[in-house]
Design an enzyme around this catalytic site. Structure first.
Site, PDB file in Angstrom:
ATOM      1  N   ARG A 292      37.600  40.848  34.948  1.00 14.43           N
ATOM      2  CA  ARG A 292      38.819  41.698  34.680  1.00 14.43           C
ATOM      3  C   ARG A 292      39.005  41.926  33.131  1.00 14.43           C
ATOM      4  O   ARG A 292      39.708  42.800  33.016  1.00 14.43           O
ATOM      5  CB  ARG A 292      39.867  40.773  35.272  1.00 14.43           C
ATOM      6  CG  ARG A 292      41.391  41.219  35.126  1.00 14.43           C
ATOM      7  CD  ARG A 292      42.458  40.358  35.547  1.00 14.43           C
ATOM      8  NE  ARG A 292      42.172  39.069  35.019  1.00 14.43           N
ATOM      9  CZ  ARG A 292      42.669  38.666  33.705  1.00 14.43           C
ATOM     10  NH1 ARG A 292      43.456  39.632  33.318  1.00 14.43           N
ATOM     11  NH2 ARG A 292      42.445  37.502  33.162  1.00 14.43           N
TER      12      ARG A 292
ATOM     13  N   CYS B 220      45.171  30.118  38.551  1.00  7.55           N
ATOM     14  CA  CYS B 220      43.738  29.811  38.059  1.00  7.55           C
ATOM     15  C   CYS B 220      43.428  28.464  38.844  1.00  7.55           C
ATOM     16  O   CYS B 220      42.425  28.110  39.666  1.00  7.55           O
ATOM     17  CB  CYS B 220      43.315  29.799  36.586  1.00  7.55           C
ATOM     18  SG  CYS B 220      43.239  31.513  35.920  1.00  7.55           S
TER      19      CYS B 220
END
Length: 266
Positions: free
Chosen positions: A24, A149
């Protein structure tokens, strides 16, 4: 007795065998999918020694999570800037970790304090297989500055000892994971103290375990260093898990190699 090196072993494995992947941030990584590390918390506090980890940031970030905060202002007031890159001009991050831990929204308009519920369950039903805290709220991810995360974790009690397993969907091995290991190890100690338990294992399970391409030089330096014994954690007594302060957390005999700086992929 040999020094356990699960983190360094994973770092070396991904460094040597990782698959090149895009990501990303546009930085590029080498990556492996699915790995587990285990730490015996009774044998030492797993604060990585092959580079110095900034313990102050680890402790204040965990306390910030436990406060249920969504704004970085409190962190900044205590000299911690690790979330600044993702915050808005007013310091907001949206409904990130702490909000989900302490105030998960329900369909009826109420909220669930998952941390309080987890402590209560450890005290009343330590054998429960449902003692899970999740930050992965699919309905609110679009409002978050960064999706979690380290997504969810589970507690497990055996022989009077508390263990914790974390699932981390995205694992920045050089910068992020040493923080995450120390943070959840500390949380396990805190939760165990609240439930009158000893500490067992911290089990880290990673999904996309990666090293960023702009961390290769730093990882090479870190892997050239010999690990040293883990330090000892001394945690003050507190009546509530929400009462802990930075001064309550003392780490003794931490003798790491020097810190290694690296850029954060935003």
């Amino acid at each position: 007795m040999p020094i356990p090196t699960p983190y360094e072993d994973l770092l070396r494995l991904v460094f040597e065998r990782g698959t090149p992947k895009s990501d990303r941030t546009g930085t590029g990584t080498r990556s492996l999918f699915g790995h587990q590390m285990r730490y015996d918390l009774a044998a030492g506090f797993p604060l990585i020694t092959t580079k110095k980890v900034h313990l102050k940031s680890v402790v204040y970030e965990l306390l910030w999570f436990l406060r249920g905060e969504s704004n970085v202002r409190w962190l900044q007031e205590h000299g911690v800037t690790i979330w600044d890159e993702w915050a808005s001009e007013t310091g907001e991050l949206g409904p990130v970790y702490g909000v989900q831990w302490r105030s998960w929204p329900t369909p009826s308009g109420g909220h669930v304090d998952q941390i309080s519920a987890a402590v209560d369950l450890l005290r009343t039903d330590p054998d429960s297989r449902r003692n899970i805290v999740s930050a992965w709220n699919v309905g609110e991810i679009p409002q978050m500055a960064l999706p979690p995360c380290h997504a969810f974790f589970q507690f497990y009690v055996a022989d009077g000892r508390l263990s914790c397993q974390l699932y981390q969907r995205s694992a920045d091995l050089f910068l992020g994971v040493p923080f995450n290991i120390a943070s959840y190890a500390l949380l396990t100690h805190m939760m165990a103290a609240q439930a009158g338990l000893g500490v067992g294992e911290f089990v880290w399970t990673g999904g996309d375990c990666h090293i960023y391409d702009n961390h290769v030089e730093q990882v090479t330096e870190q892997l050239s260093r010999d690990p040293r014994p883990y330090p000892e954690l001394v945690l003050a007594q507190r009546d509530s898990i929400f009462d802990y302060t930075y001064e309550d957390v003392v780490v003794k005999n931490y003798d790491p190699h020097p810190a290694i700086k690296a850029p954060v992929a935003v």
